[in-house]
Design a protein around this motif. Sequence first.
Motif, PDB file in Angstrom:
ATOM      1  N   GLY A   1       7.153   9.152  -4.188  1.00  0.00           N
ATOM      2  CA  GLY A   1       6.883  10.210  -3.241  1.00  0.00           C
ATOM      3  C   GLY A   1       5.385  10.482  -3.092  1.00  0.00           C
ATOM      4  N   HIS A   2       5.056  11.414  -2.225  1.00  0.00           N
ATOM      5  CA  HIS A   2       3.651  11.786  -2.033  1.00  0.00           C
ATOM      6  C   HIS A   2       3.539  13.240  -1.588  1.00  0.00           C
ATOM      7  CE1 HIS A   2       4.660  10.266   2.147  1.00  0.00           C
ATOM      8  NE2 HIS A   2       4.151  11.464   2.421  1.00  0.00           N
ATOM      9  N   ALA A   3       2.361  13.794  -1.813  1.00  0.00           N
ATOM     10  CA  ALA A   3       2.063  15.159  -1.367  1.00  0.00           C
ATOM     11  C   ALA A   3       1.488  15.120   0.038  1.00  0.00           C
ATOM     12  CB  ALA A   3       1.066  15.811  -2.327  1.00  0.00           C
TER      13      ALA A   3
ATOM     14  N   GLU B   1       4.996  10.821 -10.846  1.00  0.00           N
ATOM     15  CA  GLU B   1       3.795  11.443 -10.312  1.00  0.00           C
ATOM     16  C   GLU B   1       3.657  11.054  -8.845  1.00  0.00           C
ATOM     17  OE1 GLU B   1       0.215  11.024 -12.496  1.00  0.00           O
ATOM     18  OE2 GLU B   1       1.166  11.360 -14.447  1.00  0.00           O
ATOM     19  N   PRO B   2       4.073  11.929  -7.928  1.00  0.00           N
ATOM     20  CA  PRO B   2       3.905  11.634  -6.507  1.00  0.00           C
ATOM     21  C   PRO B   2       2.434  11.375  -6.188  1.00  0.00           C
ATOM     22  CG  PRO B   2       5.304  13.554  -6.827  1.00  0.00           C
ATOM     23  CD  PRO B   2       4.708  13.245  -8.158  1.00  0.00           C
ATOM     24  N   VAL B   3       2.182  10.508  -5.229  1.00  0.00           N
ATOM     25  CA  VAL B   3       0.812  10.206  -4.834  1.00  0.00           C
ATOM     26  C   VAL B   3       0.145  11.497  -4.374  1.00  0.00           C
ATOM     27  CG1 VAL B   3      -0.663   8.876  -3.281  1.00  0.00           C
ATOM     28  CG2 VAL B   3       1.467   7.874  -4.155  1.00  0.00           C
ATOM     29  N   GLY B   4      -0.933  11.874  -5.044  1.00  0.00           N
ATOM     30  CA  GLY B   4      -1.660  13.088  -4.690  1.00  0.00           C
ATOM     31  C   GLY B   4      -0.968  14.366  -5.090  1.00  0.00           C
TER      32      GLY B   4
ATOM     33  N   ALA C   1      -1.960  13.313   1.108  1.00  0.00           N
ATOM     34  CA  ALA C   1      -2.343  12.393   0.032  1.00  0.00           C
ATOM     35  C   ALA C   1      -3.071  11.168   0.567  1.00  0.00           C
ATOM     36  CB  ALA C   1      -1.109  11.958  -0.757  1.00  0.00           C
ATOM     37  N   PHE C   2      -2.764  10.782   1.803  1.00  0.00           N
ATOM     38  CA  PHE C   2      -3.429   9.642   2.434  1.00  0.00           C
ATOM     39  C   PHE C   2      -3.282   9.793   3.939  1.00  0.00           C
ATOM     40  CE2 PHE C   2       0.809   8.456   0.932  1.00  0.00           C
ATOM     41  CZ  PHE C   2       1.444   8.101   2.130  1.00  0.00           C
ATOM     42  N   THR C   3      -3.997   8.985   4.669  1.00  0.00           N
ATOM     43  CA  THR C   3      -3.940   9.060   6.129  1.00  0.00           C
ATOM     44  C   THR C   3      -2.508   8.862   6.614  1.00  0.00           C
ATOM     45  OG1 THR C   3      -6.180   8.163   6.272  1.00  0.00           O
ATOM     46  CG2 THR C   3      -4.825   8.079   8.261  1.00  0.00           C
ATOM     47  N   GLY C   4      -2.035   9.792   7.414  1.00  0.00           N
ATOM     48  CA  GLY C   4      -0.673   9.708   7.940  1.00  0.00           C
ATOM     49  C   GLY C   4       0.340  10.497   7.138  1.00  0.00           C
ATOM     50  N   ALA C   5      -0.032  10.965   5.940  1.00  0.00           N
ATOM     51  CA  ALA C   5       0.894  11.757   5.115  1.00  0.00           C
ATOM     52  C   ALA C   5       0.823  13.213   5.554  1.00  0.00           C
ATOM     53  CB  ALA C   5       0.525  11.616   3.639  1.00  0.00           C
ATOM     54  N   LEU C   6       1.462  13.525   6.671  1.00  0.00           N
ATOM     55  CA  LEU C   6       1.369  14.854   7.262  1.00  0.00           C
ATOM     56  C   LEU C   6       2.168  15.901   6.487  1.00  0.00           C
ATOM     57  CD1 LEU C   6       1.650  13.869  11.043  1.00  0.00           C
ATOM     58  CD2 LEU C   6      -0.406  14.151   9.622  1.00  0.00           C
ATOM     59  N   LYS C   7       3.185  15.447   5.760  1.00  0.00           N
ATOM     60  CA  LYS C   7       3.952  16.388   4.956  1.00  0.00           C
ATOM     61  C   LYS C   7       4.410  15.692   3.677  1.00  0.00           C
ATOM     62  CE  LYS C   7       8.241  15.432   7.509  1.00  0.00           C
ATOM     63  NZ  LYS C   7       9.357  16.039   8.271  1.00  0.00           N
ATOM     64  N   ALA C   8       4.792  16.489   2.704  1.00  0.00           N
ATOM     65  CA  ALA C   8       5.236  15.943   1.426  1.00  0.00           C
ATOM     66  C   ALA C   8       6.544  15.171   1.621  1.00  0.00           C
ATOM     67  CB  ALA C   8       5.420  17.061   0.413  1.00  0.00           C
ATOM     68  N   ARG C   9       6.732  14.170   0.777  1.00  0.00           N
ATOM     69  CA  ARG C   9       7.945  13.355   0.869  1.00  0.00           C
ATOM     70  C   ARG C   9       8.447  13.019  -0.530  1.00  0.00           C
ATOM     71  NH1 ARG C   9       8.270   7.113   3.154  1.00  0.00           N
ATOM     72  NH2 ARG C   9      10.431   6.726   2.531  1.00  0.00           N
TER      73      ARG C   9
ATOM     74  N   GLY D   1       0.798  -1.224   0.000  1.00  0.00           N
ATOM     75  CA  GLY D   1       0.000   0.000   0.000  1.00  0.00           C
ATOM     76  C   GLY D   1       0.827   1.269   0.000  1.00  0.00           C
ATOM     77  N   LEU D   2       2.125   1.148   0.320  1.00  0.00           N
ATOM     78  CA  LEU D   2       2.973   2.342   0.382  1.00  0.00           C
ATOM     79  C   LEU D   2       4.098   2.304  -0.646  1.00  0.00           C
ATOM     80  CD1 LEU D   2       3.326   2.836   4.256  1.00  0.00           C
ATOM     81  CD2 LEU D   2       1.800   4.036   2.669  1.00  0.00           C
ATOM     82  N   ALA D   3       4.079   1.289  -1.516  1.00  0.00           N
ATOM     83  CA  ALA D   3       5.171   1.123  -2.472  1.00  0.00           C
ATOM     84  C   ALA D   3       5.265   2.303  -3.431  1.00  0.00           C
ATOM     85  CB  ALA D   3       4.991  -0.185  -3.246  1.00  0.00           C
ATOM     86  N   ALA D   4       4.121   2.797  -3.913  1.00  0.00           N
ATOM     87  CA  ALA D   4       4.139   3.934  -4.834  1.00  0.00           C
ATOM     88  C   ALA D   4       4.738   5.166  -4.164  1.00  0.00           C
ATOM     89  CB  ALA D   4       2.722   4.233  -5.333  1.00  0.00           C
ATOM     90  N   SER D   5       4.410   5.372  -2.899  1.00  0.00           N
ATOM     91  CA  SER D   5       4.976   6.507  -2.166  1.00  0.00           C
ATOM     92  C   SER D   5       6.484   6.353  -2.007  1.00  0.00           C
ATOM     93  CB  SER D   5       4.307   6.614  -0.790  1.00  0.00           C
ATOM     94  OG  SER D   5       4.940   7.596   0.004  1.00  0.00           O
ATOM     95  N   GLU D   6       6.948   5.112  -1.757  1.00  0.00           N
ATOM     96  CA  GLU D   6       8.384   4.867  -1.597  1.00  0.00           C
ATOM     97  C   GLU D   6       9.138   5.241  -2.871  1.00  0.00           C
ATOM     98  OE1 GLU D   6      10.410   3.745   0.823  1.00  0.00           O
ATOM     99  OE2 GLU D   6       8.839   3.703   2.331  1.00  0.00           O
ATOM    100  N   LEU D   7       8.603   4.843  -4.007  1.00  0.00           N
ATOM    101  CA  LEU D   7       9.301   5.089  -5.266  1.00  0.00           C
ATOM    102  C   LEU D   7       9.084   6.496  -5.804  1.00  0.00           C
ATOM    103  CD1 LEU D   7       8.965   1.857  -7.460  1.00  0.00           C
ATOM    104  CD2 LEU D   7      11.041   2.836  -6.472  1.00  0.00           C
TER     105      LEU D   7
END
Length: 313
Positions: free
Chosen positions: A78-80, A129-132, A83-91, A70-76
């Motif tokens: 990144g995310h805004a 494309e970072p998640v969100g 973007a999802f629960t727990g994503a308090l800041k961009a990565r 569920g977090l693999a896309a964010s690992e590769l």
Amino acid sequence: MPPAESLLGSGPAIGAVRSAVARVGPTDATVLVHGETGTGKELVARAVHAASRRAGGAFVAANCGAFVPGLAASELFGHAAGAFTGALKARRGKFEAAHGGTLFLDEVGELPPDLQPLLLRVLQERVVEPVGGDPVPVNVRVVAATNRDLAADVARGRFRADLFYRLNVFPVRVPPLRERAGDVAELAAQFLREFAGAHDRPARELSITTLRLLAAHTWPGNVRELRNVIERAVILSTGPEVAVPQEWLGGSPVATGRTWAAEEKARILDALRAAGGRVYGPGGAAQRLGLRPTTLYGKMRKHGLSKDAASWQ
């Protein structure tokens, strides 16, 4: 970064690897390194990076077999923030972290099916494309590695054919240590010097008996197994020479008459039983075999062994 010359050994098998690294390193071609577990695929990837025009940039490693579901896309990618629960800041993801350098995708054959088309798109368009988030251009060279037969996985529908061909631009095969018997003594001597310094032990030599024993062993764990054996010997040896007892290496697959797959399965079973079923941690089966826990789980699946003790008792 280690240069190609750090791929130790004077035999033709490892010489072919050094030659391949020297040819492809200065280009920007995508490289697929394949070989058994413990052969030194990451070392080859680092040598490719060191031989490239990107040597001054980052070398970022991502283990595709260890992504959290569920977090693999964010690992590769990144995310805004939000973007999802727990994503308090961009990565930033691994691709952005490797911008201007090299991204090493280890165990790429374990990449989840839903991520394969996303990776293919990045390789084609050089945009993540970072998640969100919004698309971000990236300038990254990709070196992937696998111990799987990806062509067979493509035939079985387990791995996308278009992604395989995109990764397999320049394949490099890393030979198993059993095909490099003439290099064992040189590798062992290098590891002996390394661990004598790391553990503040006096500089010593391997005994003749040990050298013969190492040369005769078939090394199912490859260079990683040899490295672990030498480190253990350096720590425990007290005499003028460093010795490796026969029992540390067990029986040879050639001597037992079993197939290589049967020998690997037998060794995994022995390690699981000796560790009481534990895979992780000190004394666990992974440590006993000189493998990463995620790699061992992959091998267990291949041999039909589950975490349930009933499958290996």
